[in-house]
Design a protein around this motif. Structure first.
Motif, PDB file in Angstrom:
ATOM      1  N   VAL A  79       0.740  -1.252  -0.027  1.00 36.34           N
ATOM      2  CA  VAL A  79       0.048   0.128   0.152  1.00 36.34           C
ATOM      3  C   VAL A  79       0.889   1.328   0.111  1.00 36.34           C
ATOM      4  N   LEU A  80       2.017   1.160   0.811  1.00 38.92           N
ATOM      5  CA  LEU A  80       2.749   2.485   1.144  1.00 38.92           C
ATOM      6  C   LEU A  80       3.452   2.529  -0.477  1.00 38.92           C
ATOM      7  N   THR A  81       3.897   1.527  -1.112  1.00 39.53           N
ATOM      8  CA  THR A  81       4.641   1.636  -2.439  1.00 39.53           C
ATOM      9  C   THR A  81       3.646   2.186  -3.267  1.00 39.53           C
ATOM     10  N   ASP A  82       2.388   1.951  -3.211  1.00 38.99           N
ATOM     11  CA  ASP A  82       1.436   2.027  -4.295  1.00 38.99           C
ATOM     12  C   ASP A  82       0.965   3.662  -4.113  1.00 38.99           C
ATOM     13  N   ILE A  83       1.020   4.263  -2.840  1.00 39.48           N
ATOM     14  CA  ILE A  83       0.495   5.712  -2.659  1.00 39.48           C
ATOM     15  C   ILE A  83       1.770   6.896  -2.648  1.00 39.48           C
ATOM     16  N   GLN A  84       2.910   6.445  -2.692  1.00 38.21           N
ATOM     17  CA  GLN A  84       3.927   7.254  -2.376  1.00 38.21           C
ATOM     18  C   GLN A  84       4.154   8.352  -3.116  1.00 38.21           C
ATOM     19  N   LYS A  85       3.988   8.231  -4.703  1.00 33.63           N
ATOM     20  CA  LYS A  85       4.126   9.166  -5.497  1.00 33.63           C
ATOM     21  C   LYS A  85       2.823  10.493  -5.418  1.00 33.63           C
ATOM     22  N   GLU A  86       1.894   9.777  -4.510  1.00 33.15           N
ATOM     23  CA  GLU A  86       0.895  10.662  -4.490  1.00 33.15           C
ATOM     24  C   GLU A  86       0.672  11.777  -3.151  1.00 33.15           C
ATOM     25  N   LEU A  87       1.869  11.553  -2.348  1.00 33.47           N
ATOM     26  CA  LEU A  87       1.747  12.087  -1.131  1.00 33.47           C
ATOM     27  C   LEU A  87       2.444  13.323  -1.114  1.00 33.47           C
ATOM     28  N   LYS A  88       1.846  14.501  -0.736  1.00 33.45           N
ATOM     29  CA  LYS A  88       2.338  15.789  -0.545  1.00 33.45           C
ATOM     30  C   LYS A  88       3.490  15.677   0.542  1.00 33.45           C
ATOM     31  N   LYS A  89       4.501  16.904   0.517  1.00 33.34           N
ATOM     32  CA  LYS A  89       5.531  16.898   1.517  1.00 33.34           C
ATOM     33  C   LYS A  89       5.231  16.794   2.800  1.00 33.34           C
ATOM     34  N   ASN A  90       3.810  17.760   3.172  1.00 29.56           N
ATOM     35  CA  ASN A  90       3.365  17.579   4.409  1.00 29.56           C
ATOM     36  C   ASN A  90       2.403  16.764   4.743  1.00 29.56           C
ATOM     37  N   LYS A 107      11.313   3.930   4.445  1.00 29.68           N
ATOM     38  CA  LYS A 107      11.947   3.397   3.707  1.00 29.68           C
ATOM     39  C   LYS A 107      11.046   3.336   2.080  1.00 29.68           C
ATOM     40  N   ASN A 108       9.807   3.421   2.441  1.00 30.79           N
ATOM     41  CA  ASN A 108       8.915   2.855   1.168  1.00 30.79           C
ATOM     42  C   ASN A 108       8.053   4.470   0.924  1.00 30.79           C
ATOM     43  N   VAL A 109       8.080   5.396   1.581  1.00 32.65           N
ATOM     44  CA  VAL A 109       7.511   6.705   1.369  1.00 32.65           C
ATOM     45  C   VAL A 109       8.502   7.755   1.232  1.00 32.65           C
ATOM     46  N   GLY A 110       9.709   7.567   1.600  1.00 35.23           N
ATOM     47  CA  GLY A 110      10.582   8.814   1.725  1.00 35.23           C
ATOM     48  C   GLY A 110      11.066   9.360   3.359  1.00 35.23           C
ATOM     49  N   TYR A 111      12.186   9.404   3.566  1.00 31.57           N
ATOM     50  CA  TYR A 111      12.568   9.461   4.791  1.00 31.57           C
ATOM     51  C   TYR A 111      12.355  10.990   5.379  1.00 31.57           C
ATOM     52  N   GLU A 112      12.014  11.800   4.450  1.00 27.27           N
ATOM     53  CA  GLU A 112      11.354  13.275   4.681  1.00 27.27           C
ATOM     54  C   GLU A 112       9.845  13.356   5.029  1.00 27.27           C
ATOM     55  N   GLN A 113       9.235  12.311   4.687  1.00 23.93           N
ATOM     56  CA  GLN A 113       7.818  12.136   5.009  1.00 23.93           C
ATOM     57  C   GLN A 113       7.280  12.200   6.433  1.00 23.93           C
ATOM     58  N   LYS A 114       6.223  12.927   6.638  1.00 28.52           N
ATOM     59  CA  LYS A 114       5.870  12.822   8.207  1.00 28.52           C
ATOM     60  C   LYS A 114       5.200  11.627   8.465  1.00 28.52           C
ATOM     61  N   ASN A 127     -15.043   2.837  21.903  1.00 24.99           N
ATOM     62  CA  ASN A 127     -14.345   4.127  22.270  1.00 24.99           C
ATOM     63  C   ASN A 127     -13.679   4.159  23.599  1.00 24.99           C
ATOM     64  N   ALA A 128     -13.155   3.184  24.076  1.00 22.07           N
ATOM     65  CA  ALA A 128     -12.101   3.027  25.357  1.00 22.07           C
ATOM     66  C   ALA A 128     -11.015   2.393  25.063  1.00 22.07           C
ATOM     67  N   ALA A 129     -10.345   2.834  23.931  1.00 19.86           N
ATOM     68  CA  ALA A 129      -8.979   2.409  23.704  1.00 19.86           C
ATOM     69  C   ALA A 129      -8.027   3.028  24.128  1.00 19.86           C
ATOM     70  N   MET A 130      -6.679   2.412  24.449  1.00 16.56           N
ATOM     71  CA  MET A 130      -5.404   2.945  24.965  1.00 16.56           C
ATOM     72  C   MET A 130      -4.501   2.918  23.744  1.00 16.56           C
ATOM     73  N   CYS A 131      -4.151   4.178  23.106  1.00 21.26           N
ATOM     74  CA  CYS A 131      -3.404   4.120  22.001  1.00 21.26           C
ATOM     75  C   CYS A 131      -1.946   4.641  22.470  1.00 21.26           C
ATOM     76  N   SER A 132      -1.007   4.247  22.097  1.00 21.31           N
ATOM     77  CA  SER A 132       0.523   4.841  22.041  1.00 21.31           C
ATOM     78  C   SER A 132       0.682   5.322  20.648  1.00 21.31           C
ATOM     79  N   ILE A 133       1.455   6.642  20.678  1.00 18.37           N
ATOM     80  CA  ILE A 133       1.450   7.402  19.511  1.00 18.37           C
ATOM     81  C   ILE A 133       3.024   7.884  19.484  1.00 18.37           C
ATOM     82  N   THR A 134       3.704   7.570  18.138  1.00 17.22           N
ATOM     83  CA  THR A 134       5.124   7.632  18.193  1.00 17.22           C
ATOM     84  C   THR A 134       5.385   8.348  16.903  1.00 17.22           C
ATOM     85  N   PRO A 135       5.808   9.674  16.883  1.00 14.42           N
ATOM     86  CA  PRO A 135       6.050  10.412  15.821  1.00 14.42           C
ATOM     87  C   PRO A 135       7.464  10.348  15.350  1.00 14.42           C
TER      88      PRO A 135
END
Length: 269
Positions: A79-90, A107-114, A127-135
């Motif tokens: 999926v990431l390989t498929d969409i890579q060219k359509e992603l904007k920088k931000n 590696k599949n969408v670019g190292y400068e991608q967010k 609606n009772a999830a516990m989610c970790s978030i890692t940017p």
């Protein structure tokens, strides 16, 4: 919220996040873009909430400012390989795929991608999830706050570094299965004591939910709360002794450790 939010994949977790956002009303339906291999899901959402039902993952990537890639780990690279060219920088890519590292995604969408890696759990369905978030380092504090706001629609969130995600899997991602086993065993014991199966599940499940709520809201140590239930020479301490005899806590610790080891192994592939 002005951002256009996209979803690639509407399985249990993707749909739970989408429904949470819809219920919160922080993003209107016409700012949501979706694609799923089962088009009937998108058609229904378009009819009920005016959500943009698109024909491909590439279309979602092209239209969205934030893209939730909510597909299974075994197909996310395709999926990431498929969409890579359509992603904007931000464009911000949000992945919920277990065992797929930020480095692998980059590696599949670019190292400068967010990129934001999220580890949710199945209570997201209510609606009772516990989610970790890692940017990754490309994501700004303001952008991270937006992602956290979106995921708070389905429960609670914590920001953690990537090296701790495997521990999150053990404590939160996999642990609902252990809790369900615990509830089932509690109910089995109550049925043995004469309670009906339906009532046994309700008593056991409500006790678990209420105990968790008490722990979170009181801020007390779980050991202190346990001691509050254990009257001298009472019924509860008898049960506690049996659990200790059979290695209850050690078994849980080993179960969490096993999930951590497995999660680390998946990430190394």
């Amino acid at each position: 919220m002005e951002q256009r939010i996209g979803f690639i994949g509407l399985g249990n977790m993707g749909n739970a996040i989408l429904q949470g956002i819809l219920a919160s009303k922080i993003v209107p339906g016409n700012q949501l873009y979706i694609y799923d291999t089962h088009p009937e899901k998108g058609i229904a959402l378009n009819q009920s909430h005016f959500i943009n039902n698109l024909e491909s993952a590439r279309d979602v990537a092209r239209e969205s400012d934030i893209v939730f890639v909510a597909v299974k780990p075994n197909v996310i690279i395709d999926v990431l390989t498929d969409i890579q060219k359509e992603l904007k920088k931000n464009t911000i890519i949000v992945s919920i795929a277990a065992g797929v590292t930020i480095k692998t995604i980059a590696k599949n969408v670019g190292y400068e991608q967010k990129i934001v890696r999220v580890m949710p759990n199945t209570p997201a369905l209510v609606n009772a999830a516990m989610c970790s978030i890692t940017p990754n380092t490309e994501v700004t504090d303001d952008e991270l706050a937006i992602i956290q706001t979106l995921l708070n629609c389905i429960g609670e969130t914590e920001i953690v570094p990537e090296y701790l995600i495997d521990a999150v899997v053990g404590a939160s991602g996999s642990s609902p299965a252990f809790v369900f086993m615990f509830i089932e065993a509690l109910a089995d014991g109550a049925v043995k004591g004469g309670l009906s199966r339906k009532q046994a599940y309700k008593f056991a499940a409500q006790a678990v939910m209420g105990s968790a709520k008490l722990l979170l809201e009181s801020g007390k140590h779980p050991g202190e709360l346990k001691d509050m239930v254990c009257s001298p020479a009472g019924t509860t301490i008898e049960g506690v002794q049996k659990l200790e005899q059979h290695g209850f806590r050690a078994a849980l610790m080993e179960a969490v450790e096993a999930t951590i080891i497995k999660s680390q192994a998946l990430a190394e592939k």
